[in-house]
Write an enzyme that holds these catalytic residues in place. Structure first.
Site, PDB file in Angstrom:
ATOM      1  N   LYS A 164     -41.675  21.444 -10.628  1.00 33.09           N
ATOM      2  CA  LYS A 164     -40.466  21.515 -11.470  1.00 33.09           C
ATOM      3  C   LYS A 164     -40.648  22.579 -12.556  1.00 33.09           C
ATOM      4  CE  LYS A 164     -41.500  18.323 -15.047  1.00 33.09           C
ATOM      5  NZ  LYS A 164     -41.340  17.986 -16.287  1.00 33.09           N
TER       6      LYS A 164
ATOM      7  N   LYS B  35     -50.485  14.512 -16.803  1.00 36.91           N
ATOM      8  CA  LYS B  35     -50.811  15.183 -18.072  1.00 36.91           C
ATOM      9  C   LYS B  35     -52.261  14.926 -18.467  1.00 36.91           C
ATOM     10  CE  LYS B  35     -46.418  15.749 -20.469  1.00 36.91           C
ATOM     11  NZ  LYS B  35     -45.669  15.458 -21.696  1.00 36.91           N
TER      12      LYS B  35
ATOM     13  N   LYS C  57     -41.208  23.298 -19.674  1.00 36.18           N
ATOM     14  CA  LYS C  57     -41.447  23.994 -20.950  1.00 36.18           C
ATOM     15  C   LYS C  57     -42.902  24.413 -21.047  1.00 36.18           C
ATOM     16  CE  LYS C  57     -38.667  21.119 -23.959  1.00 36.18           C
ATOM     17  NZ  LYS C  57     -39.171  19.754 -23.868  1.00 36.18           N
TER      18      LYS C  57
HETATM   19  P1  TYM Z   1     -38.392  16.768 -22.244  1.00 35.36           P
HETATM   20  O1  TYM Z   1     -38.393  17.314 -23.626  1.00 35.36           O
HETATM   21  O2  TYM Z   1     -39.576  17.053 -21.388  1.00 35.36           O
HETATM   22  O3  TYM Z   1     -37.123  17.269 -21.461  1.00 35.36           O
HETATM   23  C1  TYM Z   1     -35.803  17.123 -21.981  1.00 35.36           C
HETATM   24  C2  TYM Z   1     -34.846  16.801 -20.847  1.00 35.36           C
HETATM   25  O4  TYM Z   1     -34.851  17.866 -19.880  1.00 35.36           O
HETATM   26  C3  TYM Z   1     -35.058  17.316 -18.579  1.00 35.36           C
HETATM   27  N1  TYM Z   1     -35.776  18.300 -17.751  1.00 35.36           N
HETATM   28  C4  TYM Z   1     -35.358  18.751 -16.565  1.00 35.36           C
HETATM   29  N2  TYM Z   1     -34.257  18.474 -15.854  1.00 35.36           N
HETATM   30  C5  TYM Z   1     -34.111  19.113 -14.662  1.00 35.36           C
HETATM   31  N3  TYM Z   1     -35.006  20.023 -14.169  1.00 35.36           N
HETATM   32  C6  TYM Z   1     -36.123  20.318 -14.865  1.00 35.36           C
HETATM   33  N4  TYM Z   1     -36.985  21.210 -14.374  1.00 35.36           N
HETATM   34  C7  TYM Z   1     -36.337  19.676 -16.119  1.00 35.36           C
HETATM   35  N5  TYM Z   1     -37.317  19.749 -17.054  1.00 35.36           N
HETATM   36  C8  TYM Z   1     -36.956  18.895 -18.042  1.00 35.36           C
HETATM   37  C9  TYM Z   1     -35.886  16.066 -18.809  1.00 35.36           C
HETATM   38  O5  TYM Z   1     -35.801  15.172 -17.734  1.00 35.36           O
HETATM   39  C10 TYM Z   1     -35.244  15.527 -20.080  1.00 35.36           C
HETATM   40  O6  TYM Z   1     -34.081  14.788 -19.779  1.00 35.36           O
HETATM   41  N6  TYM Z   1     -39.681  11.942 -22.818  1.00 35.36           N
HETATM   42  C11 TYM Z   1     -38.575  12.873 -22.879  1.00 35.36           C
HETATM   43  C12 TYM Z   1     -37.872  12.877 -24.215  1.00 35.36           C
HETATM   44  C13 TYM Z   1     -37.459  11.546 -24.736  1.00 35.36           C
HETATM   45  C14 TYM Z   1     -36.341  10.786 -24.306  1.00 35.36           C
HETATM   46  C15 TYM Z   1     -36.311   9.641 -25.126  1.00 35.36           C
HETATM   47  C16 TYM Z   1     -35.383  10.990 -23.317  1.00 35.36           C
HETATM   48  C17 TYM Z   1     -38.041  10.850 -25.761  1.00 35.36           C
HETATM   49  N7  TYM Z   1     -37.340   9.729 -25.984  1.00 35.36           N
HETATM   50  C18 TYM Z   1     -35.337   8.673 -24.970  1.00 35.36           C
HETATM   51  C19 TYM Z   1     -34.410   9.996 -23.156  1.00 35.36           C
HETATM   52  C20 TYM Z   1     -34.394   8.863 -23.976  1.00 35.36           C
HETATM   53  C21 TYM Z   1     -39.080  14.293 -22.629  1.00 35.36           C
HETATM   54  O7  TYM Z   1     -40.236  14.581 -22.836  1.00 35.36           O
HETATM   55  O8  TYM Z   1     -38.125  15.192 -22.273  1.00 35.36           O
END
Ligand code: TYM
Length: 351
Positions: free
Chosen positions: A210, A129, A213
């Site tokens: 991958k 990032k 968003k």
């Molecule tokens: P975020 O918002 O990027 O994504 C949310 C969840 O979606 C999963 N994900 C995917 N899984 C499979 N294939 C993909 N292409 C894909 N893109 C996204 C992510 O792995 C995630 O599970 N840092 C985290 C949010 C967070 C969090 C936490 C998660 C903040 N605090 C505490 C668990 C526990 C994030 O940015 O997810």
């Protein structure tokens, strides 16, 4: 359980005997896409009966890159509506917005002070990032500590996430262990729960990266959760495959496009690998595969899109649900934070 009982159970160490706690989060930035659903949200919904669940809309994490304030407000509500529309039941799960429970930001500071900076500089998501930013905020580097705080405040045993969050959950474990070593047994050391298939849904336009968003606005990259059936069909029909015709699961990077489509089909139908391959034994090439995948994706997402639209008509009702969620989260996170502060010497009178 009354709030007082809950406080007793959670303030120090250990929860109600035998009940496993689940915590996960999702950022309200950009368009929620099929990877988020398959890698995370669907598993949260499917398993919500079994455990004590906390699902957090992590608006503080979203601020680590520039956001338009009005857009962030809108996306936060829209994501809440999405989680309810996807089937999370507010009776079974605590769904709340991270910034509504101030313990998260405070926990981040406290944990910062036991986290070596080298641990953060090594994070691959930070490195990638940071590469694309002109100015890198301190928040972007600190992001995994905030995430560790999210998880540890609830003494979560399980953290269901996609593959891209594995390293961050590992870091939360390292931070918990380090804290426990310094101050005594305080935090549950959490485990990441990552789906074997679906943990990494790949971009439709480029199956070597991958689905994300932040790229969901690029034509043909993702299926967005709120896309209408025509758009879904168009994106999947355009998906990059290869010039073969074999419809089988495979680790071969050359065949990643087909493998990705089969993975999506598998998770959404609940079939095993052999049954999925059998479904396509008589298919006439990749065109058939794409049509069937588009069909199951449309079937899965249409009711969610419709329900989301209904829920967005009444933002007051949504806000009330989020208020209740924040109160329930606070009842767990608040006492835990107090216990941590006391251990670190911040409260002058010991209980
Ligand atoms: P975020 O918002 O990027 O994504 C949310 C969840 O979606 C999963 N994900 C995917 N899984 C499979 N294939 C993909 N292409 C894909 N893109 C996204 C992510 O792995 C995630 O599970 N840092 C985290 C949010 C967070 C969090 C936490 C998660 C903040 N605090 C505490 C668990 C526990 C994030 O940015 O997810």
């Amino acid at each position: 359980m009354t709030t007082q009982e809950r406080e007793r159970e959670t303030a120090g160490r250990g929860r109600v005997e035998g009940v496993r706690t689940v915590f996960s989060g999702i950022q309200p930035s950009g368009d929620v896409q099929l990877g988020n659903y398959i890698g995370a949200i669907k598993g949260w919904v499917d398993r919500q009966e079994e455990k004590e669940n906390y699902f957090c809309i992590v608006d503080l994490h979203a601020l680590t890159v520039p956001q338009d304030p009005e857009e962030l407000r809108f996306q936060t509500r829209s994501l809440a509506a999405m989680l309810f529309a996807a089937g999370l039941d507010p009776e079974k799960c605590t769904i709340f917005v991270q910034s509504h429970v101030t313990a998260h930001a405070e926990a981040c500071w406290l944990l910062n002070c036991v986290t070596p900076i080298g641990w953060l500089e090594r994070m691959t998501q930070y490195k990638s990032k940071a590469e694309n930013q002109e100015t890198i905020s301190t928040g972007l580097l600190d992001y995994p500590v905030l995430m560790a705080g999210d998880i540890l405040l609830y003494d979560a045993h399980e953290v269901p996430v996609g593959e891209d969050q594995r390293q961050h959950v590992e870091l939360a474990r390292d931070i918990a262990q380090r804290f426990n070593r310094i101050y005594g047994d305080t935090f549950v050391v959490p485990e990441g729960v990552i789906p074997e298939i679906g943990g990494r849904v790949m971009g439709l336009n480029d199956p070597s990266v991958k689905m994300s968003k932040s790229h969901a606005h690029i034509r043909g990259h993702a299926v967005r959760m709120l896309d209408d059936p025509k758009e879904i069909e168009r994106s999947i029909k355009r998906a990059v495959t290869d010039n073969g015709n074999e419809i089988r699961f495979s680790d071969d990077p050359e065949r990643a496009g087909v493998n990705n489509l089969l993975g999506i089909f598998k998770v959404l139908t609940g079939l095993d690998e052999a049954a999925v391959e059998a479904e396509f034994a008589n298919a006439r090439g990749y065109g058939d595969l794409k049509s069937r995948v588009a069909e199951v994706v449309i079937d899965a997402l249409t009711p969610i899109r419709q329900r989301h639209e209904e829920l967005m008509q009444d933002v007051d009702a949504l806000d009330r649900l989020l208020e209740v969620g924040a109160e329930r989260a606070e009842a767990v996170a608040g006492p835990k934070l107090d216990a941590v502060k006391e251990l670190m010497g911040l409260t002058l009178t010991k209980r």
